[in-house]
Design an enzyme around this catalytic site. Structure first.
Site, mmCIF file in Angstrom:
data_model
loop_
_atom_site.group_PDB
_atom_site.id
_atom_site.type_symbol
_atom_site.label_atom_id
_atom_site.label_comp_id
_atom_site.label_asym_id
_atom_site.label_seq_id
_atom_site.Cartn_x
_atom_site.Cartn_y
_atom_site.Cartn_z
ATOM 1 N N HIS A 47 36.406 45.039 36.179
ATOM 2 C CA HIS A 47 37.349 44.210 35.418
ATOM 3 C C HIS A 47 38.183 45.172 34.572
ATOM 4 O O HIS A 47 37.676 46.221 34.151
ATOM 5 C CB HIS A 47 36.509 43.288 34.522
ATOM 6 C CG HIS A 47 37.266 42.230 33.804
ATOM 7 N ND1 HIS A 47 38.020 42.489 32.685
ATOM 8 C CD2 HIS A 47 37.371 40.896 34.035
ATOM 9 C CE1 HIS A 47 38.543 41.355 32.244
ATOM 10 N NE2 HIS A 47 38.171 40.378 33.050
ATOM 11 N N ASP A 83 28.521 46.741 32.384
ATOM 12 C CA ASP A 83 29.251 45.522 32.047
ATOM 13 C C ASP A 83 28.437 44.358 32.620
ATOM 14 O O ASP A 83 28.433 44.134 33.830
ATOM 15 C CB ASP A 83 30.656 45.601 32.672
ATOM 16 C CG ASP A 83 31.410 44.295 32.550
ATOM 17 O OD1 ASP A 83 30.815 43.285 32.147
ATOM 18 O OD2 ASP A 83 32.614 44.284 32.890
ATOM 19 N N GLN A 118 29.050 39.338 33.957
ATOM 20 C CA GLN A 118 28.817 38.394 35.059
ATOM 21 C C GLN A 118 27.379 38.439 35.571
ATOM 22 O O GLN A 118 27.089 37.854 36.605
ATOM 23 C CB GLN A 118 29.780 38.708 36.224
ATOM 24 C CG GLN A 118 31.233 38.514 35.890
ATOM 25 C CD GLN A 118 31.639 37.052 35.782
ATOM 26 O OE1 GLN A 118 30.871 36.152 36.123
ATOM 27 N NE2 GLN A 118 32.840 36.803 35.302
ATOM 28 N N LYS A 126 30.480 33.132 28.607
ATOM 29 C CA LYS A 126 30.091 32.974 30.014
ATOM 30 C C LYS A 126 28.636 32.512 30.131
ATOM 31 O O LYS A 126 28.095 32.414 31.224
ATOM 32 C CB LYS A 126 30.260 34.295 30.754
ATOM 33 C CG LYS A 126 31.716 34.725 30.823
ATOM 34 C CD LYS A 126 31.871 35.966 31.655
ATOM 35 C CE LYS A 126 33.218 36.594 31.462
ATOM 36 N NZ LYS A 126 34.323 35.743 31.921
ATOM 37 N N CYS A 166 42.051 39.886 36.606
ATOM 38 C CA CYS A 166 41.938 41.082 35.747
ATOM 39 C C CYS A 166 41.242 42.216 36.484
ATOM 40 O O CYS A 166 40.437 42.956 35.888
ATOM 41 C CB CYS A 166 41.201 40.781 34.441
ATOM 42 S SG CYS A 166 41.957 39.474 33.504
HETATM 43 N N1 PLP Z 1 33.839 42.099 32.629
HETATM 44 C C1 PLP Z 1 33.749 41.155 33.564
HETATM 45 C C2 PLP Z 1 33.035 41.443 34.837
HETATM 46 C C3 PLP Z 1 34.339 39.915 33.334
HETATM 47 O O1 PLP Z 1 34.279 38.953 34.272
HETATM 48 C C4 PLP Z 1 35.017 39.687 32.116
HETATM 49 C C5 PLP Z 1 35.703 38.416 31.844
HETATM 50 O O2 PLP Z 1 36.102 37.705 32.696
HETATM 51 C C6 PLP Z 1 35.051 40.710 31.176
HETATM 52 C C7 PLP Z 1 34.457 41.903 31.456
HETATM 53 C C8 PLP Z 1 35.746 40.532 29.854
HETATM 54 O O3 PLP Z 1 35.040 39.636 29.068
HETATM 55 P P1 PLP Z 1 35.649 39.112 27.685
HETATM 56 O O4 PLP Z 1 37.004 38.573 28.011
HETATM 57 O O5 PLP Z 1 34.694 38.064 27.259
HETATM 58 O O6 PLP Z 1 35.710 40.253 26.757
#
Ligand code: PLP
Length: 346
Positions: free
Chosen positions: A55, A131, A134, A157, A300
């Site tokens: 992401h 990260d 997910q 999430k 993203c």
């Molecule tokens: N990493 C992953 C894999 C994501 O799916 C997301 C959000 O969709 C993020 C990071 C970013 O999360 P946040 O917008 O809650 O900071």
């Protein structure tokens, strides 16, 4: 209550409360870690390894360190759409200080073998940033058995309000971060301040400057209680069933192009797809007419989109509140979109 939430959130992923920092979400956790490490541990010529499936949140904060001469290198995926472990091993050098990797891809739903990556990282003296945005909401997670040094995830999430999240650290990572340069300065993160000097607090306050999202964070603790009551093993089992069913229903539809593995093994109940010849935003609008919410766009993850050779996709994902009936409605709505576009074009 705020500190109770810290205990709950830390325990949820097998971490220590003192090694747990609250954030607005995963994005803020990555930015904080990248920035603080760059000012405290990393030096010009050091390297960060990421996968092409990251992401933007777990890519841009690291790549921004390029301005300080810290280079980010990108590893591609294997045929199962997981990070290519051999390429990762082959890319690591004596200059690699951090591997920053998503546990589960938000586009493909695939799960990386973090334990294996942890061995690669630690054999080379690199830190492993995971990260977990997910993965933590979908599976029983234990930071120690994963071997992660940093594990970041977002409250929104996992049934908590927006603007909540946390990062849990290993003892080794906490040892570094307790003396690292803070990311934000202000109230609540100091030991003492005079006109000549300041002394910053230790963990976790050092990285929680200003008034935090107190009520949101307490609610994140409640979300954790709720998920614990259901049992993360049950969440995983439910999602595995949904994942199998979702793929079996969609994979043979000739009008649909699927991205990512067609096997549900090791995959979230999530499909990224395009109806052939139809823009993902049109697909989303048509599905919406049938009450089905999918996300459309680049998710993203534009480097991954380039790698897949597409500009965008529609993504349908399921969670604990979905069942087989929802998947039937999803498939009916995809057929509806195909019929609709077919009529319009015909
Ligand atoms: N990493 C992953 C894999 C994501 O799916 C997301 C959000 O969709 C993020 C990071 C970013 O999360 P946040 O917008 O809650 O900071």
């Amino acid at each position: 209550m705020y500190e109770e939430a810290r205990e709950k959130v830390a325990a949820f992923v097998g971490g220590a409360p003192s090694n747990t920092i609250f954030f607005r979400g995963t994005t803020e956790a990555v930015n904080t870690t990248a920035s603080s490490l760059s000012k405290s541990l990393l030096k010009r010529g050091d390297e960060i390894l990421v996968s092409i499936a990251e992401h933007h949140s777990n890519f841009l904060p690291w790549r921004a360190l390029g301005k300080q001469g810290i280079r980010t290198r990108v590893v591609k995926l294997n045929s199962d759409y997981e990070v290519d472990y051999d390429a990762l091993s082959g890319s690591i050098t004596k200059n690699t200080r951090v591997i920053a990797l998503t546990h589960s891809s938000n586009v493909l739903g695939t799960r990386n073998n973090i334990k294996a990556v942890s061995r690669i990282a630690h054999d080379h003296g690199a830190l492993l940033f995971v990260d977990g945005a997910q993965s933590v909401p979908h599976m029983k997670t234990d930071i120690k058995s994963l071997g992660a040094d940093f594990l970041a995830f977002s409250g929104h999430k996992m049934l908590a309000p927006s603007g909540t999240g946390a990062m849990v650290m290993s003892d080794a990572a906490a040892e570094i971060m307790k003396n690292a340069e803070p990311f934000q300065y202000g109230g609540g993160m100091i030991k003492s301040v005079s006109l000549k000097r300041e002394e910053f607090a230790g963990l976790p306050s050092r990285f929680e400057a200003g008034t935090m999202n107190i009520e949101g964070t307490i609610a994140m603790g409640n979300a954790v209680d709720y998920l614990n009551r259901i049992g993360m093993e049950n969440v995983e089992e439910h999602e595995a069933k949904l994942s199998r069913r979702m793929l079996s229903l969609i994979k043979d539809n000739d009008n649909v192009e699927l991205y990512g593995p067609v096997s549900s093994k090791n995959k979230l109940p999530l499909v990224s797809f395009n109806i052939r010849g139809v823009h993902s935003h049109d697909t989303a609008a048509l599905l919406d007419q049938r009450g089905v919410a999918v996300r459309a766009g680049h998710h993203c993850a534009q480097p991954l989109m380039d790698y897949l050779g597409i500009k965008s996709s529609a993504r349908a994902s399921a969670y604990i509140y979905n069942d087989y009936e929802d998947l039937d409605v999803l498939m009916e709505s995809i057929d509806y979109a195909i019929r609709k576009i077919g009529r319009k074009n015909g």
